[in-house]
Scaffold this motif. Structure first.
Motif, PDB file in Angstrom:
ATOM      1  N   TRP A 363      -5.876 -38.931 -14.705  1.00  0.00           N
ATOM      2  CA  TRP A 363      -6.955 -39.377 -13.824  1.00  0.00           C
ATOM      3  C   TRP A 363      -7.512 -38.181 -13.061  1.00  0.00           C
ATOM      4  CZ3 TRP A 363      -8.229 -44.663 -12.525  1.00  0.00           C
ATOM      5  CH2 TRP A 363      -7.462 -45.625 -13.201  1.00  0.00           C
ATOM      6  N   TYR A 364      -8.826 -38.028 -13.069  1.00  0.00           N
ATOM      7  CA  TYR A 364      -9.494 -37.067 -12.192  1.00  0.00           C
ATOM      8  C   TYR A 364      -9.851 -37.767 -10.878  1.00  0.00           C
ATOM      9  CZ  TYR A 364     -10.261 -33.348 -15.652  1.00  0.00           C
ATOM     10  OH  TYR A 364     -10.097 -32.317 -16.547  1.00  0.00           O
ATOM     11  N   LEU A 370     -14.140 -46.911 -11.719  1.00  0.00           N
ATOM     12  CA  LEU A 370     -12.809 -47.125 -12.266  1.00  0.00           C
ATOM     13  C   LEU A 370     -12.864 -47.739 -13.652  1.00  0.00           C
ATOM     14  CD1 LEU A 370     -11.092 -48.665  -9.110  1.00  0.00           C
ATOM     15  CD2 LEU A 370     -10.564 -46.441 -10.120  1.00  0.00           C
ATOM     16  N   PRO A 371     -11.885 -47.443 -14.499  1.00  0.00           N
ATOM     17  CA  PRO A 371     -11.791 -48.145 -15.787  1.00  0.00           C
ATOM     18  C   PRO A 371     -11.540 -49.637 -15.555  1.00  0.00           C
ATOM     19  CG  PRO A 371     -10.323 -46.244 -15.719  1.00  0.00           C
ATOM     20  CD  PRO A 371     -10.814 -46.458 -14.332  1.00  0.00           C
ATOM     21  N   GLU A 372     -11.905 -50.425 -16.511  1.00  0.00           N
ATOM     22  CA  GLU A 372     -11.711 -51.872 -16.409  1.00  0.00           C
ATOM     23  C   GLU A 372     -10.216 -52.201 -16.367  1.00  0.00           C
ATOM     24  OE1 GLU A 372     -12.985 -55.949 -18.825  1.00  0.00           O
ATOM     25  OE2 GLU A 372     -13.712 -53.993 -19.469  1.00  0.00           O
ATOM     26  N   GLY A 373      -9.870 -53.185 -15.512  1.00  0.00           N
ATOM     27  CA  GLY A 373      -8.501 -53.676 -15.490  1.00  0.00           C
ATOM     28  C   GLY A 373      -7.600 -53.052 -14.457  1.00  0.00           C
ATOM     29  N   TYR A 374      -8.153 -52.169 -13.583  1.00  0.00           N
ATOM     30  CA  TYR A 374      -7.320 -51.508 -12.584  1.00  0.00           C
ATOM     31  C   TYR A 374      -7.603 -51.965 -11.160  1.00  0.00           C
ATOM     32  CZ  TYR A 374      -5.255 -48.404 -15.988  1.00  0.00           C
ATOM     33  OH  TYR A 374      -4.527 -47.918 -17.046  1.00  0.00           O
ATOM     34  N   GLU A 375      -8.633 -52.766 -10.965  1.00  0.00           N
ATOM     35  CA  GLU A 375      -8.977 -53.240  -9.622  1.00  0.00           C
ATOM     36  C   GLU A 375      -9.345 -54.715  -9.699  1.00  0.00           C
ATOM     37  OE1 GLU A 375     -11.508 -51.388  -5.974  1.00  0.00           O
ATOM     38  OE2 GLU A 375     -12.674 -51.855  -7.767  1.00  0.00           O
ATOM     39  N   ALA A 457     -19.528 -37.577 -14.912  1.00  0.00           N
ATOM     40  CA  ALA A 457     -19.608 -38.475 -16.082  1.00  0.00           C
ATOM     41  C   ALA A 457     -18.558 -38.098 -17.125  1.00  0.00           C
ATOM     42  CB  ALA A 457     -21.017 -38.413 -16.678  1.00  0.00           C
ATOM     43  N   MET A 458     -18.347 -36.801 -17.305  1.00  0.00           N
ATOM     44  CA  MET A 458     -17.320 -36.337 -18.244  1.00  0.00           C
ATOM     45  C   MET A 458     -15.924 -36.738 -17.770  1.00  0.00           C
ATOM     46  SD  MET A 458     -18.824 -32.522 -19.046  1.00  0.00           S
ATOM     47  CE  MET A 458     -17.426 -31.999 -20.056  1.00  0.00           C
ATOM     48  N   MET A 459     -15.687 -36.617 -16.450  1.00  0.00           N
ATOM     49  CA  MET A 459     -14.385 -37.007 -15.905  1.00  0.00           C
ATOM     50  C   MET A 459     -14.144 -38.502 -16.074  1.00  0.00           C
ATOM     51  SD  MET A 459     -13.808 -34.636 -12.511  1.00  0.00           S
ATOM     52  CE  MET A 459     -15.409 -34.832 -11.762  1.00  0.00           C
ATOM     53  N   GLU A 460     -15.161 -39.292 -15.803  1.00  0.00           N
ATOM     54  CA  GLU A 460     -15.009 -40.736 -15.946  1.00  0.00           C
ATOM     55  C   GLU A 460     -14.768 -41.129 -17.395  1.00  0.00           C
ATOM     56  OE1 GLU A 460     -18.500 -42.235 -14.048  1.00  0.00           O
ATOM     57  OE2 GLU A 460     -17.769 -41.710 -12.037  1.00  0.00           O
ATOM     58  N   ALA A 461     -15.482 -40.486 -18.308  1.00  0.00           N
ATOM     59  CA  ALA A 461     -15.277 -40.763 -19.730  1.00  0.00           C
ATOM     60  C   ALA A 461     -13.855 -40.381 -20.158  1.00  0.00           C
ATOM     61  CB  ALA A 461     -16.302 -40.003 -20.568  1.00  0.00           C
ATOM     62  N   VAL A 463     -11.144 -40.312 -18.233  1.00  0.00           N
ATOM     63  CA  VAL A 463     -10.182 -41.276 -17.674  1.00  0.00           C
ATOM     64  C   VAL A 463     -10.218 -42.575 -18.472  1.00  0.00           C
ATOM     65  CG1 VAL A 463      -9.610 -42.667 -15.650  1.00  0.00           C
ATOM     66  CG2 VAL A 463     -10.259 -40.264 -15.378  1.00  0.00           C
ATOM     67  N   ILE A 464     -11.417 -43.041 -18.791  1.00  0.00           N
ATOM     68  CA  ILE A 464     -11.534 -44.278 -19.578  1.00  0.00           C
ATOM     69  C   ILE A 464     -10.862 -44.116 -20.934  1.00  0.00           C
ATOM     70  CG2 ILE A 464     -13.169 -45.764 -20.800  1.00  0.00           C
ATOM     71  CD1 ILE A 464     -15.091 -45.329 -18.414  1.00  0.00           C
ATOM     72  N   LEU A 465     -11.105 -42.983 -21.584  1.00  0.00           N
ATOM     73  CA  LEU A 465     -10.497 -42.751 -22.901  1.00  0.00           C
ATOM     74  C   LEU A 465      -8.976 -42.683 -22.787  1.00  0.00           C
ATOM     75  CD1 LEU A 465     -10.906 -42.219 -25.900  1.00  0.00           C
ATOM     76  CD2 LEU A 465     -11.109 -39.774 -25.376  1.00  0.00           C
ATOM     77  N   SER A 466      -8.469 -42.027 -21.738  1.00  0.00           N
ATOM     78  CA  SER A 466      -7.019 -41.927 -21.557  1.00  0.00           C
ATOM     79  C   SER A 466      -6.394 -43.297 -21.345  1.00  0.00           C
ATOM     80  CB  SER A 466      -6.706 -41.016 -20.368  1.00  0.00           C
ATOM     81  OG  SER A 466      -5.323 -40.786 -20.247  1.00  0.00           O
TER      82      SER A 466
END
Length: 581
Positions: A363-364, A370-375, A457-461, A463-466
């Motif tokens: 996570w950055y 946030l990615p889906e499913g964490y909040e 945007a790169m950081m969010e992508a 985290v989502i991919l991870s």
């Protein structure tokens, strides 16, 4: 008599805190990355859910106040609140005390805050204003601080004004330059020590500061108070805070010394078994590690069950073993913070639940979504609800937290049979993620200087991919485990039996127990009746002692089954728990 009753109630409420957190603090010159590293396992007993929040910066009306715990002081909030990365632990209980001491924070200035229970302190006459402060200490320091030193200063002011409501706790305040440890006594006294840049500090659940920084705030008051109480005399020799202020029933107990010493062994790469039965003063506050400390080393410590040592239990499931391990039955989340000079590039490696059976997801801290499913609930509502949870807030949901809990429950049941396979698959994906990160991180660093929006945007992508790759791995592992999914035929009611059924397998079940993953299997319900009619197998269970402490909610339970050949199988059922009051 009424006064005595409420005094006892107060003590019970604010000494029942998270039981076995573990923190490793790595100075920047002791770190392989040359950045400060924080490793932390958040532990608390019972049914919890974990949520992740991104708190947005805001301005407040001057004088705005908030009351977190109902029995503690009303606190004045700062006029401004920074952006916060907030990992929230939620539980349901009559006093909600466990949820007052769990949360992990990183703010937009790169200040990292976490804590460890150190109960019990020796203090039996705490000075408290309007009940004192608890949860508010970490929240207010996280919202207002621009550095670790400022966070420490804010915390000191709050403790001096209100007094600390819990019996004893250790806080770590870190930023890109330095780490401070503040160990607080019930009331208004505390010890402070800075972690040397070239050393590593390990904190289990006892006081670890022996010689506080003598020029630090609060030192004279701490020393003089100990003299007045008769706990310390100048003729005794050097003032040892941990020895003087730790209560006898918490000093040098097995569950703390074994975790402390075994972690130091990994860092020093030598056998320290001789320290296990020594007094706590023999265990140093911090040490120079044998080699620069890597992320891999921190993972090893946070995942250890004391393998290859005399402390290791040959139990089929070490998470409930004694002595208590670092990765244990109460571990809710494991986090490794890599604190960079640019706070947006701070990396958190986070494993949901017990990290031995959960991959560390990258996570950055600079993400804005946030990615889906964490909040499940937005940050404002969740803070408002933090000490007012309903039983239904603990309902099973098909989200990241509960899916991770399912996998760890299955792995616990099949620990001997499948544990090594699961750990190897997790190591494989983590290695893959770290390789990708090396290339990606340098690109993000460049973009942050030239085009921060694209960098975020790169950081969010990333985290989502991870998170997606982690989810795919967990699904793959579950498929390999051959888990049986059962259907509940009635509710679970305290003192009564309950029934479940599932499609008959190609083996015959001869024994079965059923219960929640956070309880020792000795507390689970035992199967009384097994019926097969060809299509279905029906099991009838007694209520089990686990229900005495259960939250009345839609609950995920797990089944450990034994077949006629002695093989072990894992199963699950989701069922409504009800209790008579």
């Amino acid at each position: 008599m009424v006064f005595i009753f409420f005094l006892i109630l107060f003590i019970l409420t604010f000494t029942k805190t998270s039981s076995a957190c573990m923190t490793i603090l790595v100075g920047k010159k002791a770190s392989l990355t040359e950045e400060i590293l924080i490793g932390h396992n958040e532990d608390a007993p019972g049914r919890f859910t974990m949520q992740t929040h991104l708190v947005k910066k805001r301005r407040r009306h001057p004088g705005t106040k908030i009351k977190f715990e109902s029995d503690l002081a009303e606190l004045e909030l700062s006029a401004s609140c920074t952006n916060l990365f907030w990992s929230e632990a939620k539980t349901y209980s009559n006093d909600d005390s466990d949820s007052a001491f769990c949360d992990f924070y990183v703010n937009e200035y790169g200040v990292v805050i976490c804590s460890n229970n150190c109960t019990h302190s020796r203090e039996d006459k705490p000075e408290l204003l309007n009940g004192g402060i608890g949860y508010g200490l970490r929240r207010l320091t996280a919202e207002s601080s621009h550095s670790a030193k400022e966070a420490l200063s804010i915390a000191c002011e709050l403790v001096e004004k209100y007094g600390y409501a819990s019996s004893g706790r250790s806080y770590a305040f870190a930023d890109k330059e330095e780490i401070y440890v503040m160990q607080i006594v019930h009331g208004k006294h505390y010890a402070i020590k800075r972690v040397p840049d070239d050393e590593v500090c390990v904190i289990p659940n006892h006081y670890t500061i022996h010689e506080p920084d003598i020029n630090s705030r609060g030192y004279d008051e701490l020393l003089n108070y100990a003299v007045r109480r008769g706990w310390y005399k100048p003729d005794d020799g050097t003032f040892d805070f941990a020895k003087v202020y730790q209560s006898e029933d918490s000093y040098g107990i097995e569950k703390n010394t074994h975790r402390h010493v075994r972690a130091l062994e990994i860092l020093l790469e030598k056998d320290l078994s001789g320290l296990l039965n020594q007094k706590c003063e023999s265990i140093p506050f911090s040490i120079k590690p044998a080699h620069k400390v890597s992320i891999k080393t921190l993972k090893k410590i946070l995942r250890t069950h004391f393998e290859d040592t005399s402390s290791y239990s040959e139990n089929s499931n070490p998470h409930f073993a004694k002595p208590l391990t670092v990765c244990n039955c109460d571990t809710l989340e494991s986090t490794i913070a890599e604190i960079r000079h640019n706070p947006d590039r701070i990396i958190l490696r986070r494993a949901l639940g017990r990290p031995c059976f959960s991959p560390y997801i990258i996570w950055y801290c600079g993400i804005t979504e946030l990615p889906e499913g964490y909040e499940e609930m937005n940050a404002d509502s969740s803070l408002e609800n933090h000490f007012h949870t309903m039983p239904s807030d603990m309902d099973y949901k098909n989200n990241a937290w509960f899916r991770a809990m399912e996998l760890q429950a299955f792995c616990d049941i099949l620990y001997r049979e499948k544990g090594e396979y699961v750990r190897s698959k997790i190591a494989e994906i983590e290695s893959h993620e770290e390789l990708k990160l090396k290339t990606l991180d340098s690109q993000i660093e460049l973009r942050l200087r030239n085009d921060p929006d694209i960098a975020r945007a790169m950081m969010e992508a990333a985290v989502i991919l991870s998170t997606e790759e982690s989810e795919a791995l967990m699904n793959e592992i579950k498929d390999k485990l051959g888990v049986i999914t059962a259907e509940a035929l009635n509710d679970v009611i305290q003192g009564d039996t309950f029934k479940v059924r599932f499609h008959t397998q190609d083996f015959r079940i001869t024994e079965c127990i059923c219960g929640p993953s956070y309880e020792n299997q000795s507390e689970w319900s035992k199967c009384k009746v097994i019926k097969e009619n060809g299509k279905y197998t029906e099991l009838e269970f007694d209520s089990g002692s686990w229900i005495d402490n259960a939250v009345p909610c839609f609950t995920d339970l797990y089944m450990k089954m034994t077949d006629e050949n002695g093989n072990t199988h894992a199963g699950t059922v989701r069922i409504q728990v009800q209790k008579f009051h």
